[in-house]
Design an enzyme around this catalytic site. Sequence first.
Site, PDB file in Angstrom:
ATOM      1  N   CYS A 162     -10.863  10.302   4.459  1.00 10.43           N
ATOM      2  CA  CYS A 162     -10.743  11.767   4.444  1.00 10.43           C
ATOM      3  C   CYS A 162      -9.532  12.218   5.258  1.00 10.43           C
ATOM      4  O   CYS A 162      -9.107  13.362   5.147  1.00 10.43           O
ATOM      5  CB  CYS A 162     -12.025  12.421   4.943  1.00 10.43           C
ATOM      6  N   GLU A 198     -18.731  16.252   9.159  1.00  2.43           N
ATOM      7  CA  GLU A 198     -17.362  15.764   8.945  1.00  2.43           C
ATOM      8  C   GLU A 198     -17.133  15.789   7.449  1.00  2.43           C
ATOM      9  O   GLU A 198     -17.655  14.944   6.723  1.00  2.43           O
ATOM     10  CB  GLU A 198     -17.204  14.335   9.487  1.00  2.43           C
ATOM     11  N   GLY A 220     -19.108  13.362   4.626  1.00  5.10           N
ATOM     12  CA  GLY A 220     -19.018  13.310   3.171  1.00  5.10           C
ATOM     13  C   GLY A 220     -18.215  14.494   2.675  1.00  5.10           C
ATOM     14  O   GLY A 220     -17.453  15.103   3.438  1.00  5.10           O
ATOM     15  N   PRO A 279     -28.024   5.593   4.432  1.00  4.84           N
ATOM     16  CA  PRO A 279     -26.691   5.112   4.064  1.00  4.84           C
ATOM     17  C   PRO A 279     -26.439   5.416   2.594  1.00  4.84           C
ATOM     18  O   PRO A 279     -27.382   5.710   1.846  1.00  4.84           O
ATOM     19  CB  PRO A 279     -26.792   3.600   4.301  1.00  4.84           C
TER      20      PRO A 279
HETATM   21  C1  SIN Z   1     -13.265   9.101   6.977  1.00  7.07           C
HETATM   22  O1  SIN Z   1     -12.514   8.891   6.061  1.00  7.07           O
HETATM   23  O2  SIN Z   1     -14.327   9.703   6.794  1.00  7.07           O
HETATM   24  C2  SIN Z   1     -12.980   8.625   8.377  1.00  7.07           C
HETATM   25  C3  SIN Z   1     -11.643   8.103   8.582  1.00  7.07           C
HETATM   26  C4  SIN Z   1     -11.417   7.571   9.959  1.00  7.07           C
HETATM   27  O3  SIN Z   1     -12.322   7.520  10.809  1.00  7.07           O
HETATM   28  O4  SIN Z   1     -10.301   7.194  10.219  1.00  7.07           O
END
Ligand code: SIN
Length: 475
Positions: A282, A248, A226, A173
Amino acid sequence: MRTELLIGGNWREGTGGGTIDVIDPASGESFAAVANGTPDDALAACDAAASAQPDWAATPPRERSEVLRACWKMLVDHTDELAELIVREQGKPLTDARGEIAYSAEFFRWNAEETVRIRGEIGLAPSGTNRMIVHHPPVGVVLMITPWNFPAAMITRKLAPALGAGNAVVIKPPSETPLTALRIGELLQDAGVPAGLVNVVPTSKSGDWFDAAVDHPAVRMLSFTGSTEVGRRLLRRAADRVLKTVMELGGNAPFVVFADADIDAAVEGAMVAKMRHSAETCTAANRFYVEADAVDEFSEKFTAAMAKIKIGPGFDDGVTCGPLINQRAVDDVDGLVRGAVDAGASVLLGGSPRDGAGFFYEPTVLRDVAHDAEISRSEIFGPVAPIISFTDHDEMIRQANDTEMGLTGYVYTRDLAKGLRTSERIQAGMIGLNRGAVSDPAAPFGGMKQSGLGREGSTEGIYEFCETQYIATNW
Ligand code: SIN
């Protein structure tokens, strides 16, 4: 509050004896310390995962599914406690933190249902000489490296399908938010996840940790959420062992508003797309392309909505935007705003950090932002909304796609055909068409271009944690 490492079902201090301070971003003060995992601890966790995994893989899918269902219930039953931990170490408002736990738990419920539906195939070879059997065994041991913006959900989005498919995992984490991860590890054991399947090893030395773990012979996969910059480095290193990867990575979402849109609905969607979870997602809308005939109305109404945001500590009543994660994040956001203003943008709201304790940035709206300003090319990760007016549809699409990212996009129009055509032209893995939120455990989450590889959630997500084996046979 658990502060040791979780390895092989046991809680232990790090072999190096050190600790990591956990900072409350609303005050800037440390309020806890967790064990600091070393490369040896990472390797011990990989050993534990490797020993636990074969029995789990041999457990009937229905039994694995029932364990996942118990994990869903366990997280739901501990919503208040987990949400409070998230507010303390991550800073987001309590209502968002509760929402995150519901979202996190849902990955277990969804994948409990997928676990019993992992399909295979049987067919006749085109030559007619033999049968072809295709099935999907688990990958084995999976490394998971997770971010601080969703301390719970970005773990469970990976963990639930990985376990459902029959894998064991080692989680690193983020050092900013280790407490939620450790508590989730404990709760999952209470829910019936066998010891050794879920190992949680925080560290302040991520590079050394990863370098050791990635070379462990049992490790067969890396799942990372990240930044694109860190993702590239991990991919290079994972290539040394030809690991399977799901990545991701960063986003730079365009949010397109056509003049024929319902502007009130577009403003409501824009607030969600920009400000959800304190603008640290993100998927966040990063650039607002608004057709010239609607730009005055949209800017005025959107600025009024942004002005109503209450920033403050996540536990305070009525707060809708918490602090950023640390001072560096505040400095980065401020640098982007300064750069945009220097390149000719005007500030409609905010535009600076908030004085006082904690890592707060004022909700900010910028207008007439230049396409070549740094802010148009960077993931902002803060409560700043750049507005760019457009007249030429094709040029707007060109600018929207002029980025190496391709995670999310948003389109607002009353003309559904135009909305669908525009959605198809935006190079992004996920589009919100007249919607400001796209995330759903039942939908394939992931990006095109340098926003990532693979998908999480939906029916695809569980197969990412499986191999494909084909058996040629006769009978
Ligand atoms: C993220 O910001 O990495 C994920 C956002 C989401 O699952 O909505």
